[in-house]
Design a protein around this motif. Structure first.
Motif, PDB file in Angstrom:
ATOM      1  N   GLU A 233      -4.431  13.066 -27.762  1.00  0.00           N
ATOM      2  CA  GLU A 233      -3.617  12.076 -27.055  1.00  0.00           C
ATOM      3  C   GLU A 233      -2.211  11.984 -27.650  1.00  0.00           C
ATOM      4  O   GLU A 233      -2.032  12.275 -28.834  1.00  0.00           O
TER       5      GLU A 233
ATOM      6  N   GLU B  77      -1.067  13.426 -24.775  1.00  0.00           N
ATOM      7  CA  GLU B  77      -0.843  14.490 -23.781  1.00  0.00           C
ATOM      8  C   GLU B  77      -1.995  14.607 -22.789  1.00  0.00           C
ATOM      9  O   GLU B  77      -1.784  14.864 -21.601  1.00  0.00           O
TER      10      GLU B  77
ATOM     11  N   TYR C  31      -3.926  12.234 -21.692  1.00  0.00           N
ATOM     12  CA  TYR C  31      -3.774  11.131 -20.746  1.00  0.00           C
ATOM     13  C   TYR C  31      -2.641  11.415 -19.760  1.00  0.00           C
ATOM     14  O   TYR C  31      -2.775  11.181 -18.546  1.00  0.00           O
ATOM     15  N   ASP C  32      -1.544  11.937 -20.274  1.00  0.00           N
ATOM     16  CA  ASP C  32      -0.386  12.217 -19.427  1.00  0.00           C
ATOM     17  C   ASP C  32      -0.688  13.269 -18.367  1.00  0.00           C
ATOM     18  O   ASP C  32      -0.058  13.293 -17.300  1.00  0.00           O
ATOM     19  N   ARG C  33      -1.639  14.151 -18.634  1.00  0.00           N
ATOM     20  CA  ARG C  33      -2.032  15.165 -17.663  1.00  0.00           C
ATOM     21  C   ARG C  33      -3.017  14.639 -16.629  1.00  0.00           C
ATOM     22  O   ARG C  33      -3.421  15.369 -15.718  1.00  0.00           O
TER      23      ARG C  33
ATOM     24  N   ARG D  84      -8.375  22.982 -25.403  1.00  0.00           N
ATOM     25  CA  ARG D  84      -6.947  23.122 -25.116  1.00  0.00           C
ATOM     26  C   ARG D  84      -6.693  23.497 -23.656  1.00  0.00           C
ATOM     27  O   ARG D  84      -5.566  23.391 -23.176  1.00  0.00           O
TER      28      ARG D  84
ATOM     29  N   SER E 220      -5.781  20.171 -22.168  1.00  0.00           N
ATOM     30  CA  SER E 220      -4.474  19.669 -22.580  1.00  0.00           C
ATOM     31  C   SER E 220      -4.110  20.262 -23.928  1.00  0.00           C
ATOM     32  O   SER E 220      -4.978  20.527 -24.764  1.00  0.00           O
ATOM     33  N   GLU E 221      -2.840  20.480 -24.128  1.00  0.00           N
ATOM     34  CA  GLU E 221      -2.337  20.939 -25.418  1.00  0.00           C
ATOM     35  C   GLU E 221      -1.262  19.980 -25.901  1.00  0.00           C
ATOM     36  O   GLU E 221      -0.609  19.323 -25.096  1.00  0.00           O
TER      37      GLU E 221
END
Length: 466
Positions: free
Chosen positions: A151, A153, A155-157, A244, A247-248
Motif C-alpha cells: 500500500e 499503490e 489501493y490506488d489501482r 506484483r 500492484s507494484e
C-alpha cells in the motif's frame, strides 16, 4: 524450528511461512493479546448485528440450500455448516455494516477476515482460546505486513486490501491453528494468493462484504489443500509473476523487518460510528459543535468540509445518497444525520432517515473539498466550517477521532459497543456471558462460546418480524 530448516532467508514467502508455522503463545508479548481480545469482541458485535440484515440472511439461504457438514457455527443462525461455509457467512456478516476495525497502513479490515477464520477452525478442531489468540496474532501480522509492503499503490489501482491481502491473513491464522509446517505454509500462501480478489468498485454496495467472507474461506481452503501435500509457487509474494502482478512495488523488506519481534496490533483503529472510517473525524467534529452553547440547526447556512484526499475519493460519489447504506459512504449525509440526530449509531443510518426532507436539505448545504496537505496517520483528518445565517463562522478540526490509538476505545467502550449491537439479537444473560468469555479468552471454551452466539436465531427472527 525444525520445519524452517529448508526455508530460505532471502525468500519472503519462506520467511513469513516460517514465522507463522513456528509462532507459539509464549512468543507473543502479553499486551498484544489485550488488543486481540478487544478486536474479537468488536468483531463479534459487528457479526451479530450484520446477521440481522437481509443480505446476510439471503447468503445464508444460499449456503444452507447447498448443504454441508456441520463443523462450525453460523453466528446468530442456530445451525452449523462446513468450516468453509461458516467462515464465508460469518466473515461477510461481520463487515456488512462497516463497523469493524481497520488498520490505516493496510487500508483494510484485518479482524473481519482473521476472527471468523480462527473461530471457525478452532470450533471445528476443538482448540482452545489460547490457540485462537495466538493464531489471531499470526494472521493479523501476515495481513498487515502485506499491506505495509503493497500500500497505497494497491489501493490506488482499485484493489481492496481486505480481499486481495486478506487471504494471507486467513491463511496464516488457519495454518497456525492446523499446525502446518513451514514448507506447507509456503504452498498454502501460494494457493491463497491464487484466490486474491476484492475490487473498490463494490464500495458503497452491500455486496462488498463478500471480500471479507471469501478471504476467510480462501485461506482455510488453501491450508487444508496444502496440508494434504499439494505444492504451489515457491515465492508467491516476491516472485516475478506473484503479488506484483496486482500492484507494484512489493516492498518485501517491510514484511521481514522486525518479524517475530515487532507486532502491529497496537495500531488497530476501532469504529465508534456506523459509517466509513473516512468520515469519522468529521462526525466527531459535528457532534462536538452540536453540543456547544447556543447551537441551533436552523442557524446553519452552509457546512464546508476540508478533508483528506482519500476521504473525498471514498465518499464523493454518494453525495446524493438514497439509502442508509449509501449514507455510510457519504460525507454529506453522514454529517447531516449526525447534526440532526446527535449520533451516528447504527439505527441512524436507515433508509427512512436518509429520505427525511430535513436530512436531505441539510446534506445539500454540505460542501466538501480535498486538502492535499492533510496527512493520513491514524485517521483521515477533517475540518468543519459552519457559516451561520447571520454571517458568523465557526471552525473545528479533528485529526484523531475516538477509537484511534492515540484516542482509544478501552475495554468498557468495546463492551458498550457490543451491547448496543447485540441487544436486538441476544438476551442480556448471553451478552454478559459472551463479554466475560472474551475477556478471559485464553481460558474460555471456544465451542461453548460459539454455541451461545449461534443460539440467537429465535430471538433474531422475532426482531425481524416485528
Amino acid at each position: 524450528m525444525d520445519s524452517a530448516s529448508a526455508i530460505s532467508s532471502d525468500n519472503t514467502t519462506h520467511l513469513l511461512a516460517g514465522f507463522v508455522a513456528n509462532l507459539r503463545h509464549e512468543d507473543v508479548p502479553v499486551e498484544q493479546f489485550g488488543y486481540a481480545r478487544k478486536s474479537v469482541l468488536d468483531w463479534l458485535g459487528c457479526c451479530v448485528a450484520g446477521g440481522r440484515e437481509a443480505e446476510v440472511r439471503s447468503l445464508c439461504d444460499v449456503i444452507e440450500s447447498m448443504g454441508s457438514a456441520p463443523q462450525a457455527s453460523l453466528i446468530a443462525r442456530g445451525s452449523k455448516r462446513s468450516v468453509l461455509d461458516a467462515a464465508l457467512l460469518n466473515g461477510a456478516a461481520g463487515n456488512l455494516l462497516d463497523l469493524d476495525d481497520v488498520h490505516p497502513q493496510l487500508i483494510g479490515h484485518p479482524s473481519s477476515v482473521v476472527v471468523p477464520t480462527v473461530l471457525a477452525v478452532a470450533e471445528w478442531k476443538g482448540l482452545s482460546g489460547r490457540d485462537v489468540l495466538t493464531a489471531y496474532v499470526a494472521g493479523y501480522e501476515a495481513m498487515v505486513r502485506m499491506g505495509l509492503a503493497m500500500e497505497p499503490e494497491l489501493y490506488d489501482r482499485g484493489w481492496h486490501a481486505t480481499g486481495a491481502l486478506g487471504v494471507f491473513g486467513s491463511c496464516a491464522a488457519a495454518g497456525n491453528l492446523l499446525r502446518l509446517d513451514a514448507q506447507q505454509m509456503v504452498a498454502a500462501f501460494g494457493i491463497a494468493a491464487a484466490q486474491a480478489a476484492g475490487l473498490r468498485e463494490l464500495f458503497g454496495t452491500s455486496s462488498k462484504c463478500i471480500h471479507h467472507g471469501k478471504a476467510a474461506m480462501a485461506g482455510i481452503l488453501a491450508c487444508l489443500w496444502a496440508q494434504r501435500g499439494t505444492q504451489s509457487a515457491v515465492d508467491v509474494i516476491g516472485g516475478r509473476f506473484g503479488m506484483r502482478t496486482l500492484s507494484e512495488p512489493v516492498r518485501t523488506e517491510r514484511i521481514a523487518e522486525g518479524l517475530g519481534t515487532h507486532f502491529h496490533l497496537a495500531q488497530t483503529c476501532y469504529k465508534r460510528h456506523a459509517a466509513c472510517g473516512s468520515v469519522h473525524a468529521a462526525i466527531d467534529a459535528a457532534l462536538e459543535l452540536r453540543e456547544r452553547p447556543g447551537f441551533s440547526l436552523d442557524d446553519i447556512d452552509r457546512i464546508d468540509v476540508r478533508t483528506h484526499t482519500l476521504s473525498v475519493s471514498l465518499t464523493a460519489h454518494n453525495e446524493h445518497a438514497r439509502t442508509g447504506y449509501e449514507a455510510k459512504y457519504s460525507m454529506h449525509y453522514a454529517l447531516a444525520l449526525a447534526f440532526i440526530e446527535g449520533s451516528a449509531a447504527l439505527a441512524v443510518f436507515s433508509d427512512a432517515r436518509v429520505m427525511d426532507p430535513r436530512v436531505r436539505a441539510l446534506a445539500a448545504r454540505v460542501h466538501m473539498s480535498a486538502d492535499p496537505d492533510m496527512q493520513y496517520i491514524e485517521a483521515m483528518p477533517s475540518e468543519l466550517a459552519l457559516t451561520l445565517r447571520d454571517g458568523r463562522r465557526t471552525v473545528l478540526r479533528v485529526d484523531t477521532p475516538k477509537g484511534r490509538p492515540s484516542n482509544p476505545m478501552d475495554w468498557n467502550d468495546m463492551a458498550a459497543k457490543f451491547r448496543q449491537l447485540a441487544t436486538p439479537t441476544l438476551d442480556t444473560a448471553t451478552i454478559d456471558r459472551v463479554i466475560a468469555d472474551v475477556a478471559r479468552l485464553e481460558d474460555a471454551d471456544v465451542g461453548a462460546l460459539m454455541q451461545r452466539l449461534s443460539r440467537a436465531t429465535t430471538h433474531t427472527h422475532e426482531v425481524v418480524a416485528a
